[in-house]
Write an enzyme that holds these catalytic residues in place. Sequence first.
Site, PDB file in Angstrom:
ATOM      1  N   HIS A  46      28.023  38.084  45.067  1.00 22.50           N
ATOM      2  CA  HIS A  46      28.287  37.351  43.902  1.00 22.50           C
ATOM      3  C   HIS A  46      29.737  37.152  43.837  1.00 22.50           C
ATOM      4  O   HIS A  46      30.680  37.819  44.283  1.00 22.50           O
ATOM      5  CB  HIS A  46      27.876  38.216  42.639  1.00 22.50           C
ATOM      6  CG  HIS A  46      26.336  38.515  42.750  1.00 22.50           C
ATOM      7  ND1 HIS A  46      25.682  39.052  41.607  1.00 22.50           N
ATOM      8  CD2 HIS A  46      25.116  38.175  43.760  1.00 22.50           C
ATOM      9  CE1 HIS A  46      24.489  39.164  41.809  1.00 22.50           C
ATOM     10  NE2 HIS A  46      24.223  38.788  43.029  1.00 22.50           N
ATOM     11  N   GLU A  48      31.662  37.197  41.252  1.00 24.81           N
ATOM     12  CA  GLU A  48      32.613  38.508  40.819  1.00 24.81           C
ATOM     13  C   GLU A  48      32.955  39.555  41.787  1.00 24.81           C
ATOM     14  O   GLU A  48      34.356  39.939  42.000  1.00 24.81           O
ATOM     15  CB  GLU A  48      31.883  39.219  39.639  1.00 24.81           C
ATOM     16  CG  GLU A  48      31.416  38.395  38.505  1.00 24.81           C
ATOM     17  CD  GLU A  48      30.047  37.960  38.632  1.00 24.81           C
ATOM     18  OE1 GLU A  48      29.296  37.884  37.641  1.00 24.81           O
ATOM     19  OE2 GLU A  48      29.690  37.418  39.674  1.00 24.81           O
ATOM     20  N   CYS A  79      27.654  43.656  39.277  1.00 30.38           N
ATOM     21  CA  CYS A  79      28.886  43.124  39.074  1.00 30.38           C
ATOM     22  C   CYS A  79      29.534  43.774  37.733  1.00 30.38           C
ATOM     23  O   CYS A  79      30.766  44.085  37.777  1.00 30.38           O
ATOM     24  CB  CYS A  79      28.831  41.544  38.944  1.00 30.38           C
ATOM     25  SG  CYS A  79      28.358  40.945  40.130  1.00 30.38           S
TER      26      CYS A  79
END
Length: 143
Positions: A46, A48, A79
């Site tokens: 992801h 992040e 995250c």
Amino acid sequence: MDLALNEAREAGTRGEVPVGAVLVLDGAVIAAAGNRTRERNDPTAHAEMLAIRDACVRLGQERLAGADLYVTLEPCAMCAAAISFARVRRLYYGAADPKGGGVAHGPRFYAQATCHHAPEVYSGIAETASADLLRGFFAARRT
């Protein structure tokens, strides 16, 4: 947030869900990333997570105390946990994620007694632009 939106657009161009993240420390960008889960065949890639990993490597440390994270979509639980573990100071995010969010929705990670560090959270930053990117991306895939 403009840089995070650019990262999200680039992710969408690559066929990834258009989410972008930027980490800032002392007024300087220390990392920026967009989703790369499909490209890397990695469910943890992801935006992040990638930005946090890159920033930690660049700084040579596992903590990002004093850093601020700008992300176009409410972080998921994974995250949110990484943001907490990295000790990010502030989290700014755009669009809410009622289905997959882990901050204001779902597990509300930072409200749990087991959360050791909760960043200051500011939501709705460039919310319309962030949501429009996501809506457009998924609408194009449904046709």
